[in-house]
Motif scaffolding. Sequence first.
Motif, PDB file in Angstrom:
ATOM      1  N   VAL A 154       0.837  -1.199   0.000  1.00 27.67           N
ATOM      2  CA  VAL A 154       0.000   0.000   0.000  1.00 27.67           C
ATOM      3  C   VAL A 154       0.873   1.250   0.000  1.00 27.67           C
ATOM      4  O   VAL A 154       1.994   1.254   0.518  1.00 27.67           O
ATOM      5  N   ALA A 155       0.335   2.305  -0.585  1.00 27.59           N
ATOM      6  CA  ALA A 155       1.006   3.603  -0.606  1.00 27.59           C
ATOM      7  C   ALA A 155      -0.048   4.688  -0.508  1.00 27.59           C
ATOM      8  O   ALA A 155      -1.179   4.513  -0.983  1.00 27.59           O
ATOM      9  N   ILE A 156       0.309   5.783   0.119  1.00 28.77           N
ATOM     10  CA  ILE A 156      -0.606   6.905   0.244  1.00 28.77           C
ATOM     11  C   ILE A 156      -0.674   7.637  -1.093  1.00 28.77           C
ATOM     12  O   ILE A 156       0.345   7.943  -1.706  1.00 28.77           O
ATOM     13  N   SER A 157      -1.896   7.916  -1.535  1.00 27.97           N
ATOM     14  CA  SER A 157      -2.107   8.668  -2.771  1.00 27.97           C
ATOM     15  C   SER A 157      -2.346  10.131  -2.414  1.00 27.97           C
ATOM     16  O   SER A 157      -3.363  10.468  -1.801  1.00 27.97           O
ATOM     17  N   VAL A 184      -7.877  11.072   3.385  1.00 27.03           N
ATOM     18  CA  VAL A 184      -6.645  10.430   2.921  1.00 27.03           C
ATOM     19  C   VAL A 184      -6.999   9.160   2.158  1.00 27.03           C
ATOM     20  O   VAL A 184      -7.863   8.389   2.576  1.00 27.03           O
ATOM     21  N   ARG A 185      -6.313   8.938   1.046  1.00 28.01           N
ATOM     22  CA  ARG A 185      -6.587   7.794   0.194  1.00 28.01           C
ATOM     23  C   ARG A 185      -5.357   6.892   0.080  1.00 28.01           C
ATOM     24  O   ARG A 185      -4.215   7.358   0.097  1.00 28.01           O
ATOM     25  N   VAL A 186      -5.642   5.592  -0.027  1.00 32.24           N
ATOM     26  CA  VAL A 186      -4.602   4.572  -0.125  1.00 32.24           C
ATOM     27  C   VAL A 186      -4.682   3.901  -1.489  1.00 32.24           C
ATOM     28  O   VAL A 186      -5.775   3.641  -2.002  1.00 32.24           O
ATOM     29  N   THR A 187      -3.539   3.612  -2.065  1.00 37.70           N
ATOM     30  CA  THR A 187      -3.473   2.867  -3.321  1.00 37.70           C
ATOM     31  C   THR A 187      -2.884   1.499  -3.045  1.00 37.70           C
ATOM     32  O   THR A 187      -1.775   1.377  -2.531  1.00 37.70           O
ATOM     33  N   SER A 188      -3.642   0.468  -3.342  1.00 37.19           N
ATOM     34  CA  SER A 188      -3.196  -0.907  -3.112  1.00 37.19           C
ATOM     35  C   SER A 188      -2.469  -1.430  -4.346  1.00 37.19           C
ATOM     36  O   SER A 188      -2.813  -1.086  -5.480  1.00 37.19           O
ATOM     37  N   GLY A 189      -1.446  -2.263  -4.109  1.00 32.54           N
ATOM     38  CA  GLY A 189      -0.674  -2.818  -5.211  1.00 32.54           C
ATOM     39  C   GLY A 189       0.463  -1.929  -5.667  1.00 32.54           C
ATOM     40  O   GLY A 189       1.085  -2.185  -6.701  1.00 32.54           O
ATOM     41  N   PHE A 190       0.772  -0.906  -4.879  1.00 31.19           N
ATOM     42  CA  PHE A 190       1.850   0.036  -5.206  1.00 31.19           C
ATOM     43  C   PHE A 190       2.692   0.296  -3.959  1.00 31.19           C
ATOM     44  O   PHE A 190       2.208   0.188  -2.828  1.00 31.19           O
ATOM     45  N   LEU A 191       3.956   0.645  -4.173  1.00 29.62           N
ATOM     46  CA  LEU A 191       4.854   1.124  -3.124  1.00 29.62           C
ATOM     47  C   LEU A 191       5.442   2.454  -3.557  1.00 29.62           C
ATOM     48  O   LEU A 191       5.702   2.668  -4.747  1.00 29.62           O
ATOM     49  N   GLU A 192       5.651   3.346  -2.591  1.00 34.90           N
ATOM     50  CA  GLU A 192       6.230   4.653  -2.903  1.00 34.90           C
ATOM     51  C   GLU A 192       7.751   4.588  -2.788  1.00 34.90           C
ATOM     52  O   GLU A 192       8.291   4.113  -1.791  1.00 34.90           O
TER      53      GLU A 192
END
Length: 246
Positions: free
Chosen positions: A80-83, A194-202
């Motif tokens: 997960v990563a914060i969008s 705040v939104r989270v994007t799954s399947g990604f890393l920052e």
Amino acid sequence: MDKMLYVSMTGASQNTLAQRSHANNLANISTNGFRRDFEQARAMPVYGDTFPSRVYAMSERPGTDFTPGTLQETGRDLDVAISGQGWLAVQAADGGEAYVRTASLQIDALGQLRTGNGLPVLGNGGPIAVPPEQKVEIGQDGTITIRALGEGPSVLAEVDRLKLVNPDLKQMEKGADGLIRFKGPAPAAVDANVRVTSGFLEASNVNAVEEMTAILSLSRQFELQVKMMRTAEDNSEAMARVLQMS
């Protein structure tokens, strides 16, 4: 002569500390979610019983660069990563609350949700525990949904929700362990936007070219300081010979 040697000596030692800061940034260029440290030098008078007669350069880390890094797709549901703006709350090793921008989440043998380096992930009521499951999904709002063992594909259950915060960056500081903490009297409040994007890393926000350029510049300054110390030594020896002749 003594002042010249003192200034060059302190300049060389502080150059070394500044290089360490940039070297640490460069070493973490591949660390997901890493935030680079700023570095600067300023003049610092030496105070004593009389007026300050010497000034030396002091290297310091005045703050942290909170610029977001780029998102890298992994395809893994628990990455997960914060969008946009915001932070994900975790429990630090000292038991306090800390914040990260991205995490490769894992479920341990006891069902506790942890980051890749073993820190418990916080939810609405504390560390998140996940029951035995076949599949875990994390929504954009941080909601954790599972399909329990033995259930059909259409039977889903909401377990908890990631604690997502978005405090003022002026109230955030980076600790020695690399985690970000809130400087307020209480933990940061939950922010539903705040939104989270799954399947990604920052990725890290370190710029390799900038860091290498800074290290090379500091290396040249260090060499200059060493030359000044040698010049001070030569001048001292020359003055001693003059005194011997007189």
